[in-house]
Design a protein around this motif. Structure first.
Motif, short mmCIF file in Angstrom:
data_model
loop_
_atom_site.label_atom_id
_atom_site.label_comp_id
_atom_site.label_asym_id
_atom_site.label_seq_id
_atom_site.Cartn_x
_atom_site.Cartn_y
_atom_site.Cartn_z
N ASN A 25 0.84 -1.19 0.00
CA ASN A 25 0.00 0.00 0.00
C ASN A 25 0.88 1.25 0.00
N VAL A 26 0.66 2.14 -0.97
CA VAL A 26 1.39 3.40 -1.04
C VAL A 26 0.63 4.50 -0.32
N VAL A 27 -0.70 4.41 -0.35
CA VAL A 27 -1.56 5.38 0.33
C VAL A 27 -2.53 4.63 1.22
N ARG A 28 -2.67 5.08 2.45
CA ARG A 28 -3.67 4.49 3.36
C ARG A 28 -4.34 5.59 4.16
N LEU A 29 -5.67 5.63 4.08
CA LEU A 29 -6.47 6.49 4.94
C LEU A 29 -7.23 5.60 5.90
N ASN A 30 -7.17 5.95 7.19
CA ASN A 30 -7.85 5.16 8.21
C ASN A 30 -8.83 6.05 8.97
N ALA A 31 -10.13 5.85 8.70
CA ALA A 31 -11.21 6.56 9.39
C ALA A 31 -10.99 8.08 9.39
N VAL A 32 -10.73 8.62 8.22
CA VAL A 32 -10.40 10.05 8.10
C VAL A 32 -11.68 10.88 8.00
N THR A 33 -11.76 11.86 8.86
CA THR A 33 -12.85 12.84 8.82
C THR A 33 -12.25 14.23 8.70
N LYS A 34 -12.83 15.03 7.82
CA LYS A 34 -12.40 16.42 7.67
C LYS A 34 -13.63 17.30 7.63
N ARG A 35 -13.65 18.28 8.52
CA ARG A 35 -14.76 19.23 8.58
C ARG A 35 -14.18 20.64 8.54
N TYR A 36 -14.71 21.51 7.69
CA TYR A 36 -14.25 22.88 7.60
C TYR A 36 -15.13 23.78 8.45
N GLY A 37 -14.50 24.67 9.19
CA GLY A 37 -15.25 25.65 9.96
C GLY A 37 -15.79 25.14 11.28
N GLY A 38 -15.57 23.88 11.58
CA GLY A 38 -15.94 23.34 12.89
C GLY A 38 -17.38 22.92 13.03
N THR A 39 -18.27 23.35 12.14
CA THR A 39 -19.68 22.98 12.23
C THR A 39 -20.16 22.54 10.87
N GLY A 40 -21.35 21.99 10.84
CA GLY A 40 -21.93 21.56 9.57
C GLY A 40 -21.45 20.18 9.17
N PRO A 41 -21.92 19.69 8.05
CA PRO A 41 -21.56 18.35 7.61
C PRO A 41 -20.07 18.25 7.28
N ALA A 42 -19.52 17.05 7.44
CA ALA A 42 -18.11 16.83 7.16
C ALA A 42 -17.86 16.77 5.66
N ALA A 43 -16.74 17.36 5.22
CA ALA A 43 -16.34 17.23 3.81
C ALA A 43 -15.97 15.79 3.50
N LEU A 44 -15.35 15.11 4.46
CA LEU A 44 -15.11 13.67 4.40
C LEU A 44 -15.50 13.08 5.75
N HIS A 45 -16.14 11.90 5.70
CA HIS A 45 -16.64 11.31 6.94
C HIS A 45 -16.14 9.88 7.10
N GLU A 46 -15.17 9.71 8.00
CA GLU A 46 -14.64 8.39 8.36
C GLU A 46 -14.31 7.55 7.13
N VAL A 47 -13.57 8.14 6.22
CA VAL A 47 -13.19 7.45 4.99
C VAL A 47 -11.94 6.61 5.24
N SER A 48 -12.02 5.34 4.91
CA SER A 48 -10.87 4.45 4.96
C SER A 48 -10.60 3.94 3.54
N LEU A 49 -9.33 3.95 3.17
CA LEU A 49 -8.98 3.66 1.78
C LEU A 49 -7.54 3.21 1.70
N ASP A 50 -7.28 2.16 0.91
CA ASP A 50 -5.93 1.73 0.60
C ASP A 50 -5.72 1.82 -0.91
N VAL A 51 -4.58 2.36 -1.31
CA VAL A 51 -4.19 2.39 -2.72
C VAL A 51 -2.86 1.66 -2.83
N GLY A 52 -2.84 0.59 -3.61
CA GLY A 52 -1.65 -0.22 -3.72
C GLY A 52 -0.66 0.33 -4.73
N GLU A 53 0.59 -0.06 -4.57
CA GLU A 53 1.63 0.33 -5.51
C GLU A 53 1.27 -0.10 -6.92
N GLY A 54 1.32 0.84 -7.87
CA GLY A 54 1.02 0.52 -9.25
C GLY A 54 -0.44 0.61 -9.62
#
Length: 238
Positions: free
Chosen positions: A3-32
């Motif tokens: 795996n070259v890229v791994r996201l584990n339960a990533v959440t990103k919210r802008y401004g501290g309130t409102g819906p998350a831009a990303l919500h608990e995203v988990s993702l693996d991207v393998g080499e190649g």
């Protein structure tokens, strides 16, 4: 597969309130792998790329690229990491107008203090590979949209990054040039380059991707039925 890229339960919210831009995203991207990320406007596609590039930090969860946890790096460390490990291609090229095509391509190597002779050799090889070596001394204003995008791709590849990220790379070129750009990404991937491309166009995704991911309201979602059945959606068929 490593795996070259791994996201584990990533959440990103802008401004501290409102819906998350990303919500608990988990993702693996393998080499190649060549991964296309699709979804409607505002679904979190660009946020995902910015987190992988270390241009933004998650509110929670972890992002790991090429074995390095980005959250462990300072801002200076992130900038240094990006120069070596991540190539980025933007919709509007982001070339410096007062530099020639060659000098634009050389920038990442200069920032990383690569010896000049070695850097110029690498830049020349990339311009030749991408079919624009004859334009090495031209300024961006004298280049077509497709030529500018090829210069941007060469610049992104300059330091041989493990991961190449592209955010709507066909958005500022005509459809015929867009097809050529996506075919070029497919060729780079077949040569071993790990690739993550954000695109709104299913046909463009089909031209370069070995896997397609869909985002909807910040969550990974099943592929729409139309995209699953779209003709030519298997790159290996071409």
């Amino acid at each position: 597969m490593t795996n070259v890229v791994r996201l584990n339960a990533v959440t990103k919210r802008y401004g501290g309130t409102g819906p998350a831009a990303l919500h608990e995203v988990s993702l693996d991207v393998g080499e190649g792998e060549a991964v296309a990320v699709m979804g409607p406007s505002g679904s979190g596609k660009s946020t995902l790329l910015n987190l992988i590039a270390g241009l933004d930090r998650p509110g929670s969860g972890t992002v790991t690229v090429a074995g390095t946890a980005l959250g462990d790096l300072s801002e200076t460390g992130l900038a240094r990491f990006r120069r070596v490990h991540i190539g980025m291609v933007f919709q509007f090229f982001n070339l410096l107008d007062d530099l020639t095509a060659l000098d634009n391509v050389l920038l990442p190597a200069q920032l990383d203090r690569v010896p000049a002779g070695r850097a110029r050799k690498r830049a020349g090889e990339l311009l030749g590979l991408l079919g624009i070596d004859a334009k090495a001394d031209a300024y961006p204003a004298r280049l077509s949209g497709g030529e500018r995008q090829r210069v941007a791709i060469a610049r992104a590849l300059m330091n041989r990054p493990p991961v190449l990220l592209a955010d709507e790379p066909t958005g500022a070129v005509d459809s015929a040039t867009g097809r050529k750009v996506m075919d070029l990404f497919g060729e780079l991937n077949r040569d071993g380059q790990t690739l993550i491309v954000v695109t709104h166009d299913p046909a463009a995704a089909a031209r370069c991707a070995t896997r397609v991911l869909y985002l909807s309201d910040g969550d990974l979602a099943p592929a729409p039925a139309a995209a699953r059945t779209a003709p030519g959606n298997d790159r290996s068929a071409r």
